[in-house]
Every structure is written in C-alpha cells, then in structure tokens.
Design a protein around this motif. Sequence first.
Motif, PDB file in Angstrom:
ATOM      1  N   PRO A  13     -47.257 -21.473   3.905  1.00 41.83           N
ATOM      2  CA  PRO A  13     -47.560 -20.735   5.131  1.00 41.83           C
ATOM      3  C   PRO A  13     -46.551 -20.975   6.248  1.00 41.83           C
ATOM      4  N   LYS A  14     -46.048 -22.207   6.365  1.00 45.79           N
ATOM      5  CA  LYS A  14     -45.133 -22.495   7.488  1.00 45.79           C
ATOM      6  C   LYS A  14     -43.836 -21.723   7.372  1.00 45.79           C
ATOM      7  N   ALA A  15     -43.440 -21.377   6.159  1.00 46.70           N
ATOM      8  CA  ALA A  15     -42.191 -20.626   5.952  1.00 46.70           C
ATOM      9  C   ALA A  15     -42.485 -19.169   5.605  1.00 46.70           C
ATOM     10  N   LYS A  60     -52.449 -13.636   5.022  1.00 42.15           N
ATOM     11  CA  LYS A  60     -52.669 -12.431   5.826  1.00 42.15           C
ATOM     12  C   LYS A  60     -51.377 -12.043   6.543  1.00 42.15           C
ATOM     13  N   LYS A  61     -50.589 -13.051   6.966  1.00 43.19           N
ATOM     14  CA  LYS A  61     -49.391 -12.728   7.738  1.00 43.19           C
ATOM     15  C   LYS A  61     -48.217 -12.324   6.857  1.00 43.19           C
ATOM     16  N   ALA A  62     -48.106 -12.946   5.692  1.00 45.89           N
ATOM     17  CA  ALA A  62     -46.933 -12.653   4.862  1.00 45.89           C
ATOM     18  C   ALA A  62     -47.256 -12.750   3.386  1.00 45.89           C
ATOM     19  N   ALA A  66     -44.529 -12.361   1.373  1.00 45.12           N
ATOM     20  CA  ALA A  66     -43.367 -13.254   1.326  1.00 45.12           C
ATOM     21  C   ALA A  66     -42.276 -12.660   2.218  1.00 45.12           C
ATOM     22  N   ALA A  67     -41.717 -13.516   3.092  1.00 47.18           N
ATOM     23  CA  ALA A  67     -40.695 -13.044   4.038  1.00 47.18           C
ATOM     24  C   ALA A  67     -39.302 -13.081   3.430  1.00 47.18           C
ATOM     25  N   GLY A  68     -39.231 -13.102   2.113  1.00 48.56           N
ATOM     26  CA  GLY A  68     -37.924 -13.013   1.459  1.00 48.56           C
ATOM     27  C   GLY A  68     -37.548 -14.264   0.712  1.00 48.56           C
ATOM     28  N   ALA A  69     -36.381 -14.206   0.091  1.00 47.69           N
ATOM     29  CA  ALA A  69     -35.829 -15.423  -0.508  1.00 47.69           C
ATOM     30  C   ALA A  69     -35.619 -16.425   0.628  1.00 47.69           C
ATOM     31  N   ASP A  70     -35.583 -17.700   0.268  1.00 50.60           N
ATOM     32  CA  ASP A  70     -35.498 -18.742   1.299  1.00 50.60           C
ATOM     33  C   ASP A  70     -34.071 -18.817   1.852  1.00 50.60           C
ATOM     34  N   ILE A  71     -33.901 -18.298   3.063  1.00 53.22           N
ATOM     35  CA  ILE A  71     -32.568 -18.217   3.673  1.00 53.22           C
ATOM     36  C   ILE A  71     -31.983 -19.610   3.883  1.00 53.22           C
ATOM     37  N   LYS A  72     -32.841 -20.541   4.311  1.00 45.81           N
ATOM     38  CA  LYS A  72     -32.332 -21.888   4.604  1.00 45.81           C
ATOM     39  C   LYS A  72     -31.881 -22.589   3.320  1.00 45.81           C
ATOM     40  N   GLU A  73     -32.575 -22.297   2.230  1.00 45.81           N
ATOM     41  CA  GLU A  73     -32.212 -22.921   0.955  1.00 45.81           C
ATOM     42  C   GLU A  73     -30.874 -22.398   0.442  1.00 45.81           C
ATOM     43  N   HIS A 133     -33.756 -16.801 -12.598  1.00 46.18           N
ATOM     44  CA  HIS A 133     -35.081 -17.076 -13.172  1.00 46.18           C
ATOM     45  C   HIS A 133     -36.171 -16.171 -12.591  1.00 46.18           C
ATOM     46  N   TRP A 134     -35.884 -15.491 -11.481  1.00 42.51           N
ATOM     47  CA  TRP A 134     -36.890 -14.556 -10.957  1.00 42.51           C
ATOM     48  C   TRP A 134     -37.246 -13.511 -12.024  1.00 42.51           C
ATOM     49  N   ALA A 135     -36.225 -13.093 -12.780  1.00 44.67           N
ATOM     50  CA  ALA A 135     -36.431 -11.987 -13.729  1.00 44.67           C
ATOM     51  C   ALA A 135     -37.323 -12.381 -14.901  1.00 44.67           C
ATOM     52  N   GLY A 167     -37.257  -8.253   2.020  1.00 40.96           N
ATOM     53  CA  GLY A 167     -36.190  -8.748   1.155  1.00 40.96           C
ATOM     54  C   GLY A 167     -36.720  -9.070  -0.234  1.00 40.96           C
ATOM     55  N   GLY A 168     -36.510 -10.313  -0.639  1.00 44.62           N
ATOM     56  CA  GLY A 168     -37.001 -10.738  -1.950  1.00 44.62           C
ATOM     57  C   GLY A 168     -38.517 -10.598  -2.070  1.00 44.62           C
ATOM     58  N   GLY A 169     -39.226 -10.606  -0.947  1.00 42.47           N
ATOM     59  CA  GLY A 169     -40.687 -10.427  -0.976  1.00 42.47           C
ATOM     60  C   GLY A 169     -41.053  -9.019  -1.415  1.00 42.47           C
TER      61      GLY A 169
HETATM   62  C1  LIG Z   1     -33.774 -12.180  -4.335  1.00 35.38           C
HETATM   63  C2  LIG Z   1     -32.392 -11.976  -3.938  1.00 35.38           C
HETATM   64  C3  LIG Z   1     -32.066 -11.393  -2.612  1.00 35.38           C
HETATM   65  C4  LIG Z   1     -33.039 -11.650  -1.572  1.00 35.38           C
HETATM   66  C5  LIG Z   1     -32.615 -12.002  -0.363  1.00 35.38           C
HETATM   67  C6  LIG Z   1     -33.566 -12.209   0.703  1.00 35.38           C
HETATM   68  O1  LIG Z   1     -34.752 -12.057   0.572  1.00 35.38           O
HETATM   69  S1  LIG Z   1     -32.895 -12.690   2.188  1.00 35.38           S
HETATM   70  C7  LIG Z   1     -34.286 -12.816   3.282  1.00 35.38           C
HETATM   71  C8  LIG Z   1     -34.783 -11.506   3.723  1.00 35.38           C
HETATM   72  N1  LIG Z   1     -35.822 -11.681   4.708  1.00 35.38           N
HETATM   73  C9  LIG Z   1     -35.562 -11.756   6.026  1.00 35.38           C
HETATM   74  O2  LIG Z   1     -34.451 -11.617   6.455  1.00 35.38           O
HETATM   75  C10 LIG Z   1     -36.742 -11.976   6.933  1.00 35.38           C
HETATM   76  C11 LIG Z   1     -36.590 -13.281   7.682  1.00 35.38           C
HETATM   77  N2  LIG Z   1     -37.722 -13.552   8.531  1.00 35.38           N
HETATM   78  C12 LIG Z   1     -37.955 -12.904   9.692  1.00 35.38           C
HETATM   79  O3  LIG Z   1     -37.228 -12.009  10.087  1.00 35.38           O
HETATM   80  C13 LIG Z   1     -39.120 -13.364  10.520  1.00 35.38           C
HETATM   81  O4  LIG Z   1     -39.522 -14.620  10.071  1.00 35.38           O
HETATM   82  C14 LIG Z   1     -40.344 -12.415  10.459  1.00 35.38           C
HETATM   83  C15 LIG Z   1     -40.023 -11.087  11.170  1.00 35.38           C
HETATM   84  C16 LIG Z   1     -40.755 -12.131   9.022  1.00 35.38           C
HETATM   85  C17 LIG Z   1     -41.569 -13.067  11.167  1.00 35.38           C
HETATM   86  O5  LIG Z   1     -41.202 -13.481  12.459  1.00 35.38           O
HETATM   87  P1  LIG Z   1     -42.137 -14.476  13.268  1.00 35.38           P
HETATM   88  O6  LIG Z   1     -41.543 -14.606  14.616  1.00 35.38           O
HETATM   89  O7  LIG Z   1     -43.558 -14.034  13.153  1.00 35.38           O
HETATM   90  O8  LIG Z   1     -42.040 -15.862  12.477  1.00 35.38           O
HETATM   91  P2  LIG Z   1     -40.769 -16.865  12.450  1.00 35.38           P
HETATM   92  O9  LIG Z   1     -39.488 -16.124  12.381  1.00 35.38           O
HETATM   93  O10 LIG Z   1     -40.927 -17.864  13.532  1.00 35.38           O
HETATM   94  O11 LIG Z   1     -40.982 -17.556  11.025  1.00 35.38           O
HETATM   95  C18 LIG Z   1     -41.878 -18.650  10.825  1.00 35.38           C
HETATM   96  C19 LIG Z   1     -41.142 -19.686  10.000  1.00 35.38           C
HETATM   97  O12 LIG Z   1     -40.815 -19.117   8.745  1.00 35.38           O
HETATM   98  C20 LIG Z   1     -39.427 -19.272   8.490  1.00 35.38           C
HETATM   99  N3  LIG Z   1     -38.956 -18.147   7.683  1.00 35.38           N
HETATM  100  C21 LIG Z   1     -39.278 -16.853   7.768  1.00 35.38           C
HETATM  101  N4  LIG Z   1     -38.641 -16.136   6.857  1.00 35.38           N
HETATM  102  C22 LIG Z   1     -37.882 -17.010   6.148  1.00 35.38           C
HETATM  103  C23 LIG Z   1     -36.991 -16.865   5.059  1.00 35.38           C
HETATM  104  N5  LIG Z   1     -36.772 -15.686   4.457  1.00 35.38           N
HETATM  105  N6  LIG Z   1     -36.366 -17.958   4.603  1.00 35.38           N
HETATM  106  C24 LIG Z   1     -36.598 -19.155   5.142  1.00 35.38           C
HETATM  107  N7  LIG Z   1     -37.435 -19.340   6.176  1.00 35.38           N
HETATM  108  C25 LIG Z   1     -38.074 -18.277   6.664  1.00 35.38           C
HETATM  109  C26 LIG Z   1     -38.817 -19.277   9.861  1.00 35.38           C
HETATM  110  O13 LIG Z   1     -37.524 -19.840   9.831  1.00 35.38           O
HETATM  111  C27 LIG Z   1     -39.823 -20.098  10.622  1.00 35.38           C
HETATM  112  O14 LIG Z   1     -39.621 -21.456  10.315  1.00 35.38           O
HETATM  113  P3  LIG Z   1     -39.499 -22.543  11.510  1.00 35.38           P
HETATM  114  O15 LIG Z   1     -38.443 -22.075  12.430  1.00 35.38           O
HETATM  115  O16 LIG Z   1     -40.856 -22.528  12.135  1.00 35.38           O
HETATM  116  O17 LIG Z   1     -39.191 -23.818  10.778  1.00 35.38           O
END
Ligand SMILES: CCC/C=C/C(=O)SCCNC(=O)CCNC(=O)[C@H](O)C(C)(C)COP(=O)([O-])OP(=O)([O-])OC[C@H]1O[C@@H](n2cnc3c(N)ncnc32)[C@H](O)[C@@H]1OP(=O)([O-])[O-]
Length: 298
Positions: A62-64, A98-100, A102-109, A126-128, A147-149
């Motif tokens: 939930p935190k991510a 309820k909120k997500a 999945a917000a995508g693949a883990d960008i920080k990772e 391995h996703w496939a 994104g990945g979600g």
């Molecule tokens: C499969 C191959 C290709 C796929 C590529 C991808 O999917 S690329 C990705 C494509 N997706 C995106 O680009 C979407 C990226 N996310 C967003 O744009 C926004 O989080 C939001 C609009 C979904 C929600 O905004 P909001 O203001 O309501 O919430 P918030 O922003 O405060 O987030 C809460 C916490 O979650 C964390 N976290 C969230 N998402 C990710 C993530 N993907 N990764 C890691 N962490 C993530 C966020 O850092 C924060 O952590 P903190 O700082 O508390 O430690």
Amino acid sequence: MLRFISPSIIRPLSANKATTVRAFSTTFISRQSVTGTTDEKSYTHIIAETKGKVGLITLNRPKALNALCSDLFTEVNEALRSYDSNENIGAVVITGSKKAFAAGADIKEMKDNTFVDTYTKNFLGHWAEMIEIKKPIIAAVNGYALGGGCEFAMMCDIIYAGDKAVFGQPEIKLGIIPGAGGTQRLVKAVGKSKAMEMVLTGNVNLNATEALNLGLVSKVFPADNLVEEALKTAGTIAEMSQPSVQMAKECINKSFEVPLSAGLRWERVFFQSLFGTADQKEGMNAFAEKRAATFSNK
Ligand SMILES: CCC/C=C/C(=O)SCCNC(=O)CCNC(=O)[C@H](O)C(C)(C)COP(=O)([O-])OP(=O)([O-])OC[C@H]1O[C@@H](n2cnc3c(N)ncnc32)[C@H](O)[C@@H]1OP(=O)([O-])[O-]
C-alpha cells in the motif's frame, strides 16, 4: 506451508514421472487450501487466498501504491502457478487496493539499471510467465492502473473496473516506453489512435466509463462491490467444465497470435476433442433431461 512444484521442473521428466509429481503436488496443495479462506503460504507483497473454487490474489504494497517490484511479481507468479496446479481452483481474481491496482513497475527499483543489465538479465521477463497460466484470471481494478499496472491488468483475461479506476501509460514521461504489452495489447483493446495518444503523451488516461466504452474493461461496478462481483464471475467460470474453460481461453488468446484460418482450425480441433470428455456427455444429457449439469472436469 503450501508447496509449489514449478511446471518447468515437471516438463523435462518422463511422462510417468511428470504425472506422479503433478499428482503429489496437487494433492498437497488442495489439502491446504480447499476448506479455508487463506492459504498457509504467506507472502511479503501479496495476499493469496481461496474463496470456494476461486483463488484471490490481493497486491499488498500500500505505501508504494502497489508498485510492481520484481519480488512482488515473482510472488504473483508463484501464487498463480499454485492455483493453476490445484484441481479445486477453477479461476483466479487479482486485485489491489481501493486507491491503486498498481501504479506501475517500481520506478525506484529500476531507476539505476543499465542497458546491459536489463538486457542480459532479461529485466521483467518473468512478468510474461503469467501468460502460461491455463485458468482464467480476472483483474479487478480499483484506482490507478498505470504503466506496468495497466499492462498487468491487460495480461489478465477479463478486466472489471471500479467506478474510480484510472488506466494510463505514463512511461514516456520517464524517458521510456511501455515494456509489458502497452504498445501491443492496448492497441488491440482501444484502437490505434487512442493507444497512440495514451502512450505518446503519457497524460491521456482513461476513466472507468471511457475504458468500458472502448472495450478495455467489460464491466464497471461501484468500487466497494468490485471484488465481490469479480469473485462471482470467477465462481461461475469455476463451476464450468475445466477442460472447456481452459481450451476456450487458449483459443481466444490464439486469436491474437495467428491468422483467422489457423485460429478457426485451432478452435475446430479443440471443439471436436471435447467430444472425448465425460463433461460433454454430462452437459448435453443434462440439457436433454432438463436438469443442471454437474461437471467432473474429466
Ligand atoms: C513493465 C515494463 C514497463 C513499465 C514501466 C512502468 O510502469 S514505469 C511507472 C509508470 N507509472 C507511473 O509513472 C506512475 C507513478 N506514480 C504517480 O504518478 C503517482 O504516485 C500517482 C499519480 C499514481 C499517485 O499520486 P499520489 O500523490 O496520490 O501518491 P504519491 O505519488 O505520493 O505515491 C505514494 C507513494 O508511492 C510511491 N510510488 C507511486 N508510484 C510508484 C512507482 N511506479 N514506483 C515506485 N514508487 C511509486 C511514491 O513514490 C510514494 O512513495 P513515498 O514518496 O511516500 O515513499
């Protein structure tokens, strides 16, 4: 603890050995999971439960916002494979919070990954693996599927959305492109122009109604009812004859891969082969005798 024996371990064995291993594996899993609602196997990033004949996977970071780190997907694959080999399970539902979803693949990772690493180690390959799952999977999407979600949801067989769901492919804003089907499955779901708009701008998201109207999702429910409704549909599917269900899934998925003539041939042969099952006799006799069919999956 719920044990899983990977199909990749089974495959190289001789047919007899494979049957023995699979039978052992199935028995062991079903003993653990049929009666209760929660499998004994505990995961770090997901919750895997059984609801009658349905497996329910809840993404639980939930935190991510359920960002899909590599370990999370490994756990999803493991749970899916254990459901796939459990003869008491007929379908699976995957949901998030309820909120997500999945917000995508883990960008920080992945932010410090290099090209050589991602290529040589087949990053996210391995996703496939979930594409190999034979049982139908319903994605129940509340909140963000970005994104990945969004790609993860599209890898499932049916998508139901909560009324506040948001689907998008924002990867372009990170200097990348979708990497798990966003440039392929999305086009087939919503058409070229909308897919281009979503992928090229990263800003054009679909709300639940738009996703429904475009055919990305098949139904929209109030967020609070979503999982229950998905479980209901999964439960209906799980009551059907499993050979038919799995062949139908395989045929529909084939339609994405092969020309029409090959797809029709595939369908015809599967259709004909089902006349070798006890369930075909039961289904048609039940109709003729005006009673409900009871399938044995044989
Ligand atoms: C499969 C191959 C290709 C796929 C590529 C991808 O999917 S690329 C990705 C494509 N997706 C995106 O680009 C979407 C990226 N996310 C967003 O744009 C926004 O989080 C939001 C609009 C979904 C929600 O905004 P909001 O203001 O309501 O919430 P918030 O922003 O405060 O987030 C809460 C916490 O979650 C964390 N976290 C969230 N998402 C990710 C993530 N993907 N990764 C890691 N962490 C993530 C966020 O850092 C924060 O952590 P903190 O700082 O508390 O430690």
